[in-house]
Design an enzyme around this catalytic site. Sequence first.
Site, PDB file in Angstrom:
ATOM      1  CD  GLU A  70       3.899   3.509   0.402  1.00 17.23           C
ATOM      2  OE1 GLU A  70       4.064   4.712   0.688  1.00 17.23           O
ATOM      3  OE2 GLU A  70       4.224   3.013  -0.685  1.00 17.23           O
TER       4      GLU A  70
ATOM      5  NE  ARG B  55       2.052   5.233  -2.918  1.00 18.82           N
ATOM      6  CZ  ARG B  55       1.637   6.015  -3.929  1.00 18.82           C
ATOM      7  NH1 ARG B  55       0.465   5.823  -4.498  1.00 18.82           N
ATOM      8  NH2 ARG B  55       2.396   6.957  -4.400  1.00 18.82           N
TER       9      ARG B  55
ATOM     10  CB  SER C 248       7.879   4.831   0.732  1.00 16.75           C
ATOM     11  OG  SER C 248       8.470   5.635  -0.248  1.00 16.75           O
TER      12      SER C 248
HETATM   13  C1  LIG Z   1      12.926  -0.230  -4.869  1.00 11.62           C
HETATM   14  C2  LIG Z   1      11.440  -0.031  -4.661  1.00 11.62           C
HETATM   15  C3  LIG Z   1      10.833   1.111  -5.148  1.00 11.62           C
HETATM   16  C4  LIG Z   1       9.457   1.313  -4.976  1.00 11.62           C
HETATM   17  N1  LIG Z   1       8.889   2.450  -5.461  1.00 11.62           N
HETATM   18  C5  LIG Z   1       7.557   2.628  -5.322  1.00 11.62           C
HETATM   19  C6  LIG Z   1       6.928   3.805  -5.861  1.00 11.62           C
HETATM   20  O1  LIG Z   1       7.550   4.666  -6.451  1.00 11.62           O
HETATM   21  N2  LIG Z   1       5.592   3.936  -5.674  1.00 11.62           N
HETATM   22  C7  LIG Z   1       4.847   2.990  -5.041  1.00 11.62           C
HETATM   23  O2  LIG Z   1       3.619   3.164  -4.939  1.00 11.62           O
HETATM   24  N3  LIG Z   1       5.415   1.891  -4.514  1.00 11.62           N
HETATM   25  C8  LIG Z   1       6.739   1.678  -4.648  1.00 11.62           C
HETATM   26  N4  LIG Z   1       7.319   0.562  -4.113  1.00 11.62           N
HETATM   27  C9  LIG Z   1       6.491  -0.388  -3.331  1.00 11.62           C
HETATM   28  C10 LIG Z   1       5.925  -1.567  -4.168  1.00 11.62           C
HETATM   29  O3  LIG Z   1       6.728  -1.803  -5.296  1.00 11.62           O
HETATM   30  C11 LIG Z   1       4.508  -1.300  -4.618  1.00 11.62           C
HETATM   31  O4  LIG Z   1       3.652  -1.106  -3.519  1.00 11.62           O
HETATM   32  C12 LIG Z   1       3.972  -2.461  -5.466  1.00 11.62           C
HETATM   33  O5  LIG Z   1       2.825  -2.048  -6.154  1.00 11.62           O
HETATM   34  C13 LIG Z   1       3.675  -3.720  -4.653  1.00 11.62           C
HETATM   35  O6  LIG Z   1       3.378  -4.765  -5.578  1.00 11.62           O
HETATM   36  P1  LIG Z   1       3.717  -6.276  -5.244  1.00 11.62           P
HETATM   37  O7  LIG Z   1       3.200  -7.104  -6.360  1.00 11.62           O
HETATM   38  O8  LIG Z   1       5.135  -6.456  -4.914  1.00 11.62           O
HETATM   39  O9  LIG Z   1       2.798  -6.502  -3.970  1.00 11.62           O
HETATM   40  P2  LIG Z   1       3.165  -7.266  -2.606  1.00 11.62           P
HETATM   41  O10 LIG Z   1       4.233  -6.525  -1.894  1.00 11.62           O
HETATM   42  O11 LIG Z   1       3.399  -8.701  -2.856  1.00 11.62           O
HETATM   43  O12 LIG Z   1       1.790  -7.102  -1.817  1.00 11.62           O
HETATM   44  C14 LIG Z   1       1.337  -5.828  -1.410  1.00 11.62           C
HETATM   45  C15 LIG Z   1      -0.142  -5.953  -1.040  1.00 11.62           C
HETATM   46  O13 LIG Z   1      -0.898  -6.240  -2.221  1.00 11.62           O
HETATM   47  C16 LIG Z   1      -1.673  -7.421  -2.037  1.00 11.62           C
HETATM   48  N5  LIG Z   1      -1.777  -8.105  -3.318  1.00 11.62           N
HETATM   49  C17 LIG Z   1      -0.782  -8.394  -4.193  1.00 11.62           C
HETATM   50  N6  LIG Z   1      -1.272  -8.988  -5.287  1.00 11.62           N
HETATM   51  C18 LIG Z   1      -2.606  -9.091  -5.098  1.00 11.62           C
HETATM   52  C19 LIG Z   1      -3.666  -9.638  -5.855  1.00 11.62           C
HETATM   53  N7  LIG Z   1      -3.489 -10.204  -7.041  1.00 11.62           N
HETATM   54  N8  LIG Z   1      -4.923  -9.581  -5.341  1.00 11.62           N
HETATM   55  C20 LIG Z   1      -5.163  -9.015  -4.133  1.00 11.62           C
HETATM   56  N9  LIG Z   1      -4.189  -8.488  -3.362  1.00 11.62           N
HETATM   57  C21 LIG Z   1      -2.929  -8.526  -3.848  1.00 11.62           C
HETATM   58  C22 LIG Z   1      -0.915  -8.237  -0.999  1.00 11.62           C
HETATM   59  O14 LIG Z   1      -1.773  -9.166  -0.354  1.00 11.62           O
HETATM   60  C23 LIG Z   1      -0.420  -7.124  -0.092  1.00 11.62           C
HETATM   61  O15 LIG Z   1      -1.439  -6.734   0.812  1.00 11.62           O
HETATM   62  C24 LIG Z   1       8.692   0.341  -4.277  1.00 11.62           C
HETATM   63  C25 LIG Z   1       9.316  -0.816  -3.786  1.00 11.62           C
HETATM   64  C26 LIG Z   1      10.683  -1.012  -3.968  1.00 11.62           C
HETATM   65  C27 LIG Z   1      11.326  -2.257  -3.440  1.00 11.62           C
END
Ligand SMILES: Cc1cc2nc3c(=O)[nH]c(=O)nc-3n(C[C@H](O)[C@H](O)[C@H](O)COP(=O)(O)OP(=O)(O)OC[C@H]3O[C@@H](n4cnc5c(N)ncnc54)[C@H](O)[C@@H]3O)c2cc1C
Length: 294
Positions: free
Chosen positions: A286, A167, A216
């Site tokens: 996380e 992660r 998570s």
């Molecule tokens: C129902 C559900 C199920 C999930 N299942 C999983 C799973 O199975 N496995 C898993 O790993 N995660 C899971 N997640 C967590 C989440 O979906 C992941 O971590 C996802 O990759 C986050 O992406 P995001 O675009 O929403 O990032 P955000 O939540 O918007 O940001 C997360 C981090 O990434 C940074 N970031 C985002 N975009 C950029 C960019 N372009 N450049 C630089 N930094 C950036 C942000 O600044 C922040 O620090 C789940 C979440 C939910 C709600």
Amino acid sequence: MRTNEPLSVHTSYAIGGPADILAHPADQKDLILLLQAIKTQKLRYFVLGGGTNLLVRDGGFRGVMVSLQRMHAIKVEREYRSIGGSFVVICAEAGASLVKLLSFSVEQGLTGLEFAAGIPGTVGGAVCMNAGTSLGEIGDIVESVTLISPDGVLSTRSAEEMEFGYRTASIPEGHLVLEVRVVLRHDDKEKIKARIKVLLNTRKQRQPWGLPNAGSVFKNPQEESAGMLIESAGLKGRKIGGAQVSEKHANVIVNTGKAKAADVLELMEIVKEKVLEVSGVRLEPEIKIIGEDA
Ligand SMILES: Cc1cc2nc3c(=O)[nH]c(=O)nc-3n(C[C@H](O)[C@H](O)[C@H](O)COP(=O)(O)OP(=O)(O)OC[C@H]3O[C@@H](n4cnc5c(N)ncnc54)[C@H](O)[C@@H]3O)c2cc1C
């Protein structure tokens, strides 16, 4: 650009106070202008992906939230043959959703991304978090990542240079992920679809669908599941305000309706303390926590 924008509308938790500014640059040129303005005016900024791994405190964020949502193109970049067969490189802009990238690969008859079925958020967020499951992580299939520095300078890093871990990924301070290249392989479309269906069904059974959450909350400590540790500490269903440790999956804290960030944070502290007391394990979050208290 929007001012005083409630971040509860932009996070899967449906929690979070307002950002002073939420900016949606249309393209790279626009983004560079925005970064210049941020620098000149000495503003703080934070990159918002899909907001699916984010807890924004109730006082919101003082500064600029930068969303790359409008930069979401996905294309096949090239194909090559190597040991093990023929490979296809897909290039996706950071604002594309992971779901869209997966369906694009299925349409092209490409395998390698199935582990991402059911993971919400953007490609940029997935790279930053090295999103994945026990079946694989985005870092496993990344060929390279294009970053942009706070000064608007583009650079491309190989997967090795990204130092993907559990992660985590190595992204220099203030840099944004602009584009990601992933390497996939040809396979039968129906077989890929069948594998995805199985994975989505398994998720449906295990995850608390319907209530806002951010997946998570804690990282799994080595060789242990945070969910099992929390369950063993007797915390399933524990509630503070509108936040509750999910009855279905103990490592998920759900917003039962009107949860505040303060409720989630207080519950996280209780979980950490209790798990430490019962199992001697120190849980680490996380989810990313940002912003100011109300
Ligand atoms: C129902 C559900 C199920 C999930 N299942 C999983 C799973 O199975 N496995 C898993 O790993 N995660 C899971 N997640 C967590 C989440 O979906 C992941 O971590 C996802 O990759 C986050 O992406 P995001 O675009 O929403 O990032 P955000 O939540 O918007 O940001 C997360 C981090 O990434 C940074 N970031 C985002 N975009 C950029 C960019 N372009 N450049 C630089 N930094 C950036 C942000 O600044 C922040 O620090 C789940 C979440 C939910 C709600």
